[in-house]
Scaffold this motif. Structure first.
Motif, PDB file in Angstrom:
ATOM      1  N   SER A 102       7.190   6.444   1.255  1.00  0.00           N
ATOM      2  CA  SER A 102       5.817   6.178   1.676  1.00  0.00           C
ATOM      3  C   SER A 102       5.155   5.028   0.924  1.00  0.00           C
ATOM      4  N   TYR A 103       5.959   4.245   0.190  1.00  0.00           N
ATOM      5  CA  TYR A 103       5.497   2.956  -0.321  1.00  0.00           C
ATOM      6  C   TYR A 103       5.711   1.929   0.800  1.00  0.00           C
ATOM      7  N   PRO A 158      -3.121   6.437   4.130  1.00  0.00           N
ATOM      8  CA  PRO A 158      -2.805   5.123   3.555  1.00  0.00           C
ATOM      9  C   PRO A 158      -3.925   4.608   2.661  1.00  0.00           C
ATOM     10  N   GLN A 159      -3.534   4.003   1.559  1.00  0.00           N
ATOM     11  CA  GLN A 159      -4.498   3.422   0.629  1.00  0.00           C
ATOM     12  C   GLN A 159      -3.771   2.425  -0.273  1.00  0.00           C
ATOM     13  N   TRP A 206       0.840  -1.181   0.000  1.00  0.00           N
ATOM     14  CA  TRP A 206       0.000   0.000   0.000  1.00  0.00           C
ATOM     15  C   TRP A 206       0.882   1.241   0.000  1.00  0.00           C
ATOM     16  N   VAL A 207       0.280   2.366  -0.146  1.00  0.00           N
ATOM     17  CA  VAL A 207       1.025   3.631  -0.189  1.00  0.00           C
ATOM     18  C   VAL A 207       0.326   4.644   0.709  1.00  0.00           C
ATOM     19  N   GLU A 208       1.044   5.705   0.990  1.00  0.00           N
ATOM     20  CA  GLU A 208       0.442   6.855   1.656  1.00  0.00           C
ATOM     21  C   GLU A 208       0.394   8.000   0.642  1.00  0.00           C
ATOM     22  N   PHE A 253       4.784   0.020 -10.995  1.00  0.00           N
ATOM     23  CA  PHE A 253       6.056   0.722 -10.876  1.00  0.00           C
ATOM     24  C   PHE A 253       6.803   0.392  -9.587  1.00  0.00           C
ATOM     25  N   ALA A 254       6.125  -0.161  -8.615  1.00  0.00           N
ATOM     26  CA  ALA A 254       6.776  -0.635  -7.387  1.00  0.00           C
ATOM     27  C   ALA A 254       6.176  -1.999  -7.061  1.00  0.00           C
ATOM     28  N   GLU A 255       7.028  -2.980  -6.891  1.00  0.00           N
ATOM     29  CA  GLU A 255       6.552  -4.338  -6.657  1.00  0.00           C
ATOM     30  C   GLU A 255       7.332  -4.984  -5.515  1.00  0.00           C
TER      31      GLU A 255
END
Length: 212
Positions: free
Chosen positions: A102-103, A62-63, A55-57, A72-74
């Motif tokens: 924040s990832y 957060p979501q 998840w990300v902020e 793009f981010a794994e």
């Protein structure tokens, strides 16, 4: 002058000797035998899972990653067999690609007793060179007693912000270890209740779980 024993005395001695020989060879006997087999147990602990959540902020909220940003981010996590002589997987390999501030990547995993001997397990211990923004949380107490067929679980959180000094296009590595010792040769722990191990440890992350 040599004196010879009387023939009568020689006869008596011969009778006594023959009687002794007869007793020696005529004694009845029996031998008792004890045979035994000891089958030893096995200390065998391995990982199951792992399960990845991302998840990300966005502006502090957060979501889940928006679908168009997801590729793009794994974060990947796989259990690996490090000891071919035992059952189960003794290692977990985690790879994060394209991480940015924040990832979040959380990897949940189980520690299972696959052997026949109860063990006490430690909480995960990090290498002193681990980045401070890679943290671990065990959902069991230190030196927790794990019986055959039972599991305990923990999770690793990977998350940094703009204030952590993380450099772009750089590789960061981390290592955590867990020790398992036979139950009667390790410090005992307090017994964790089901509430302590199953709730309150992963709270706040279930809502972002994609492959729990």
């Amino acid at each position: 002058m040599n004196k010879r024993l009387p023939l009568e005395l020689l006869a008596i001695l011969l009778i006594v000797l023959l009687a002794g020989v007869g007793v020696a060879y005529g004694l009845w006997s029996e031998t008792l035998t004890i045979n035994g087999t000891v089958n030893t147990g096995e200390v065998d602990v391995g990982f199951s899972g792992p399960y990845v959540s991302e998840w990300v902020e966005v502006n502090g909220s957060p979501q889940l990653e928006p679908e168009e940003k997801d590729e793009f981010a794994e974060c990947y996590a796989n259990a690996v067999d490090l000891d071919k002589t035992s059952d189960g997987n003794e290692g977990i390999e985690i790879t994060v690609k394209g991480a940015y501030p924040s990832y979040h990547c959380a990897v949940k995993f189980d520690i299972s007793n696959l052997g026949t001997v109860p063990v006490h397990i430690t909480q995960p211990t990090g290498n002193q060179n681990n980045p401070a923004w890679v943290t671990v949380k065990a959902c069991y107490p230190q030196w927790y007693q794990l019986h055959p067929g039972k599991s305990a679980w923990a999770w690793i959180l990977i998350h940094f912000t703009n204030n952590d000094g993380v450099i772009e296009n750089k590789d960061y590595t981390f290592t955590f270890t867990i020790n398992a010792l036979q139950w009667n040769e390790a410090p005992s722990s307090t017994t964790a209740t089901e509430k302590e191990t199953e709730t309150g440890c992963w709270t706040g992350y279930y809502e972002f779980t994609e492959s729990d």
